[in-house]
Scaffold this motif. Structure first.
Motif, PDB file in Angstrom:
ATOM      1  N   ALA A 254      63.600  31.863  16.934  1.00 11.16           N
ATOM      2  CA  ALA A 254      62.736  32.952  17.272  1.00 11.16           C
ATOM      3  C   ALA A 254      61.263  32.213  16.938  1.00 11.16           C
ATOM      4  O   ALA A 254      60.246  32.907  17.000  1.00 11.16           O
ATOM      5  CB  ALA A 254      62.881  34.239  16.566  1.00 11.16           C
ATOM      6  N   VAL A 255      61.126  31.132  16.741  1.00 16.43           N
ATOM      7  CA  VAL A 255      59.700  30.604  16.511  1.00 16.43           C
ATOM      8  C   VAL A 255      58.530  31.166  17.405  1.00 16.43           C
ATOM      9  O   VAL A 255      58.792  30.883  18.602  1.00 16.43           O
ATOM     10  CB  VAL A 255      59.798  29.044  16.184  1.00 16.43           C
ATOM     11  N   TRP A 256      57.592  31.281  16.926  1.00 21.18           N
ATOM     12  CA  TRP A 256      56.448  31.456  17.718  1.00 21.18           C
ATOM     13  C   TRP A 256      56.165  30.486  18.959  1.00 21.18           C
ATOM     14  O   TRP A 256      56.207  29.236  18.673  1.00 21.18           O
ATOM     15  CB  TRP A 256      55.199  31.721  16.864  1.00 21.18           C
ATOM     16  N   GLY A 257      56.008  30.838  20.079  1.00 21.33           N
ATOM     17  CA  GLY A 257      55.846  30.031  20.959  1.00 21.33           C
ATOM     18  C   GLY A 257      56.769  29.324  22.000  1.00 21.33           C
ATOM     19  O   GLY A 257      56.521  28.716  22.930  1.00 21.33           O
ATOM     20  N   GLY A 258      57.694  29.558  21.179  1.00 24.22           N
ATOM     21  CA  GLY A 258      59.054  28.941  22.060  1.00 24.22           C
ATOM     22  C   GLY A 258      59.289  27.433  21.950  1.00 24.22           C
ATOM     23  O   GLY A 258      58.703  26.933  20.936  1.00 24.22           O
ATOM     24  N   ALA A 259      59.995  27.094  22.952  1.00 26.32           N
ATOM     25  CA  ALA A 259      60.256  25.649  23.150  1.00 26.32           C
ATOM     26  C   ALA A 259      59.985  25.175  24.513  1.00 26.32           C
ATOM     27  O   ALA A 259      60.516  25.967  25.513  1.00 26.32           O
ATOM     28  CB  ALA A 259      61.722  25.163  22.485  1.00 26.32           C
ATOM     29  N   TRP A 260      59.537  24.283  24.663  1.00 24.99           N
ATOM     30  CA  TRP A 260      59.332  23.295  25.987  1.00 24.99           C
ATOM     31  C   TRP A 260      60.243  22.121  25.911  1.00 24.99           C
ATOM     32  O   TRP A 260      60.426  21.310  24.874  1.00 24.99           O
ATOM     33  CB  TRP A 260      57.889  23.036  26.023  1.00 24.99           C
ATOM     34  N   VAL A 261      60.772  22.016  27.246  1.00 23.05           N
ATOM     35  CA  VAL A 261      61.616  20.829  27.182  1.00 23.05           C
ATOM     36  C   VAL A 261      60.601  19.717  28.210  1.00 23.05           C
ATOM     37  O   VAL A 261      60.514  19.971  29.236  1.00 23.05           O
ATOM     38  CB  VAL A 261      62.801  21.206  28.010  1.00 23.05           C
ATOM     39  N   LEU A 262      60.438  18.761  27.518  1.00 19.26           N
ATOM     40  CA  LEU A 262      59.632  17.576  28.206  1.00 19.26           C
ATOM     41  C   LEU A 262      60.419  16.516  28.206  1.00 19.26           C
ATOM     42  O   LEU A 262      60.597  15.643  27.027  1.00 19.26           O
ATOM     43  CB  LEU A 262      58.277  17.439  27.188  1.00 19.26           C
ATOM     44  N   GLY A 263      60.872  15.923  29.409  1.00 15.89           N
ATOM     45  CA  GLY A 263      61.733  14.831  29.242  1.00 15.89           C
ATOM     46  C   GLY A 263      63.087  14.956  28.646  1.00 15.89           C
ATOM     47  O   GLY A 263      63.528  16.038  28.574  1.00 15.89           O
ATOM     48  N   PRO A 264      63.374  13.945  27.717  1.00 16.65           N
ATOM     49  CA  PRO A 264      64.494  14.191  26.904  1.00 16.65           C
ATOM     50  C   PRO A 264      64.384  14.920  25.776  1.00 16.65           C
ATOM     51  O   PRO A 264      65.530  15.281  25.184  1.00 16.65           O
ATOM     52  CB  PRO A 264      64.664  12.587  26.705  1.00 16.65           C
ATOM     53  N   TRP A 265      63.315  15.304  25.189  1.00 14.78           N
ATOM     54  CA  TRP A 265      63.376  15.854  24.108  1.00 14.78           C
ATOM     55  C   TRP A 265      62.375  17.358  24.112  1.00 14.78           C
ATOM     56  O   TRP A 265      61.814  17.665  25.105  1.00 14.78           O
ATOM     57  CB  TRP A 265      62.253  15.146  23.176  1.00 14.78           C
TER      58      TRP A 265
ATOM     59  N   PRO B 244      55.536  24.554  20.706  1.00 12.37           N
ATOM     60  CA  PRO B 244      54.085  24.217  20.624  1.00 12.37           C
ATOM     61  C   PRO B 244      53.381  24.431  19.386  1.00 12.37           C
ATOM     62  O   PRO B 244      52.099  24.062  19.152  1.00 12.37           O
ATOM     63  CB  PRO B 244      53.498  25.626  21.659  1.00 12.37           C
ATOM     64  N   LEU B 245      54.197  25.224  18.535  1.00 10.29           N
ATOM     65  CA  LEU B 245      53.345  25.311  17.175  1.00 10.29           C
ATOM     66  C   LEU B 245      53.264  24.068  16.485  1.00 10.29           C
ATOM     67  O   LEU B 245      52.317  24.002  15.629  1.00 10.29           O
ATOM     68  CB  LEU B 245      54.180  26.218  16.354  1.00 10.29           C
ATOM     69  N   THR B 246      53.793  23.267  16.845  1.00  8.51           N
ATOM     70  CA  THR B 246      53.602  21.826  16.342  1.00  8.51           C
ATOM     71  C   THR B 246      52.285  21.178  16.566  1.00  8.51           C
ATOM     72  O   THR B 246      51.744  20.321  15.907  1.00  8.51           O
ATOM     73  CB  THR B 246      54.935  20.788  16.701  1.00  8.51           C
ATOM     74  N   LEU B 247      51.981  21.786  17.639  1.00 10.72           N
ATOM     75  CA  LEU B 247      50.562  21.125  18.076  1.00 10.72           C
ATOM     76  C   LEU B 247      49.522  21.559  17.072  1.00 10.72           C
ATOM     77  O   LEU B 247      48.421  20.765  16.892  1.00 10.72           O
ATOM     78  CB  LEU B 247      50.182  21.658  19.470  1.00 10.72           C
ATOM     79  N   LEU B 248      49.778  22.410  16.235  1.00 10.14           N
ATOM     80  CA  LEU B 248      48.675  22.674  15.188  1.00 10.14           C
ATOM     81  C   LEU B 248      48.578  21.665  13.974  1.00 10.14           C
ATOM     82  O   LEU B 248      47.427  21.127  13.642  1.00 10.14           O
ATOM     83  CB  LEU B 248      48.890  24.181  14.390  1.00 10.14           C
ATOM     84  N   PHE B 249      49.650  21.006  13.776  1.00  7.77           N
ATOM     85  CA  PHE B 249      49.988  20.092  13.020  1.00  7.77           C
ATOM     86  C   PHE B 249      49.132  18.479  13.404  1.00  7.77           C
ATOM     87  O   PHE B 249      48.720  17.983  12.952  1.00  7.77           O
ATOM     88  CB  PHE B 249      51.560  19.462  12.628  1.00  7.77           C
ATOM     89  N   ALA B 250      49.379  18.381  14.754  1.00  9.40           N
ATOM     90  CA  ALA B 250      48.659  17.314  15.744  1.00  9.40           C
ATOM     91  C   ALA B 250      47.189  17.577  15.646  1.00  9.40           C
ATOM     92  O   ALA B 250      46.511  16.611  15.259  1.00  9.40           O
ATOM     93  CB  ALA B 250      49.264  17.382  16.971  1.00  9.40           C
ATOM     94  N   LEU B 251      46.623  18.530  15.643  1.00  5.59           N
ATOM     95  CA  LEU B 251      45.224  18.996  15.556  1.00  5.59           C
ATOM     96  C   LEU B 251      44.802  18.554  14.172  1.00  5.59           C
ATOM     97  O   LEU B 251      43.811  18.001  14.104  1.00  5.59           O
ATOM     98  CB  LEU B 251      45.164  20.413  15.992  1.00  5.59           C
ATOM     99  N   SER B 252      45.667  19.106  13.115  1.00  5.14           N
ATOM    100  CA  SER B 252      44.977  18.897  11.695  1.00  5.14           C
ATOM    101  C   SER B 252      45.204  17.603  11.312  1.00  5.14           C
ATOM    102  O   SER B 252      44.030  17.111  10.890  1.00  5.14           O
ATOM    103  CB  SER B 252      46.229  19.754  10.806  1.00  5.14           C
ATOM    104  N   GLY B 253      46.277  16.782  11.999  1.00  4.38           N
ATOM    105  CA  GLY B 253      46.015  15.174  11.682  1.00  4.38           C
ATOM    106  C   GLY B 253      44.934  14.571  12.259  1.00  4.38           C
ATOM    107  O   GLY B 253      44.227  13.693  11.560  1.00  4.38           O
ATOM    108  N   THR B 254      44.562  14.835  13.508  1.00  8.48           N
ATOM    109  CA  THR B 254      43.340  14.271  14.171  1.00  8.48           C
ATOM    110  C   THR B 254      42.173  14.590  13.569  1.00  8.48           C
ATOM    111  O   THR B 254      41.167  13.945  13.579  1.00  8.48           O
ATOM    112  CB  THR B 254      43.574  14.916  15.588  1.00  8.48           C
ATOM    113  N   LEU B 255      41.897  15.999  12.862  1.00  8.22           N
ATOM    114  CA  LEU B 255      40.794  16.192  12.589  1.00  8.22           C
ATOM    115  C   LEU B 255      40.679  15.470  11.025  1.00  8.22           C
ATOM    116  O   LEU B 255      39.415  15.204  10.485  1.00  8.22           O
ATOM    117  CB  LEU B 255      40.637  17.611  12.165  1.00  8.22           C
TER     118      LEU B 255
END
Length: 213
Positions: free
Chosen positions: A176-187, A191-202
């Motif tokens: 039930a995680v916020w944002g659900g899950a997207w299937v992109l190719g094999p994996w 979307p919630l993980t994008l917050l971690f990607a943004l944090s790392g980039t900053l």
């Protein structure tokens, strides 16, 4: 004329530990909180006990408190050292890099793309701390501490942990995680993980300057 050889210094057991300052003890407290958070994250995956997840999250602000006090104690006692700086960075990697990533994985951000982004987040944190260690002297301009951070400091990941804790409290982790899950190719990607990607980039930004108070 023969010269008398210099005596060889006697190395005592635990001499490194005896050389620790009070600030270093607080730094180790920071690291202990991070390791505890990783253990509790793993325990949560086995038990699905919400209490264990929330305790893991609570150790992030506890680590932050230790991190704040070790710097202040070092300045108060004038015990800055290269060892202390390296020790602080290693503790921060655990508490504000590895532990938040482990908690995110335990929360259900465990798709293939999620793992890639969480590894990216930790890698950015490690790179950020390494850059700080080699540039701190230049940034301080002879003062006791640096005037500003290049990129966001890694302890800002406490905010991400807070988001995960709130989601857990609302029952919005796992399937039930916020944002659900997207299937992109094999994996899958949550979307919630994008917050971690943004944090790392900053964190690795060279143009973003954060004043240090």
């Amino acid at each position: 004329m023969a010269t008398t050889p210099s005596p060889v210094p006697v190395r005592k057991h635990f001499s490194m530990i005896r050389g620790f300052h009070l600030a270093d003890v607080f730094t180790l407290g920071n690291a202990a909180c991070g390791v505890g958070a990783v253990f509790l994250s793993m325990a949560f995956m086995a038990s699905q006990s919400l209490a264990q997840f929330l305790w893991a999250a609570a150790l992030a602000p506890a680590a932050f408190v230790f991190d704040v006090f070790d710097g202040r104690i070092a300045r108060w006692r004038q015990t800055h050292s290269a060892l202390g700086r390296e020790l602080d960075s290693l503790a921060d990697v655990i508490s504000f890099g590895v532990a938040p990533a482990a908690l995110a994985f335990a929360a259900g951000l465990d798709g293939g793309w999620d793992c890639v982004l969480l590894i990216y987040f930790v890698g950015c944190g490690v790179s950020r701390l390494a850059r700080y260690n080699v540039t701190a002297e230049a940034l301080s301009a002879g003062a006791d501490k640096v005037k500003y951070f290049e990129g966001t400091p890694i302890p800002t990941s406490v905010v991400l942990v807070g988001v995960l804790a709130w989601a857990a409290w609302q029952g919005r982790i796992g399937d039930a995680v916020w944002g659900g899950a997207w299937v992109l190719g094999p994996w899958q990607l949550h979307p919630l993980t994008l917050l971690f990607a943004l944090s790392g980039t900053l964190m690795i930004s060279k143009t973003l300057r954060i004043p240090k108070f």
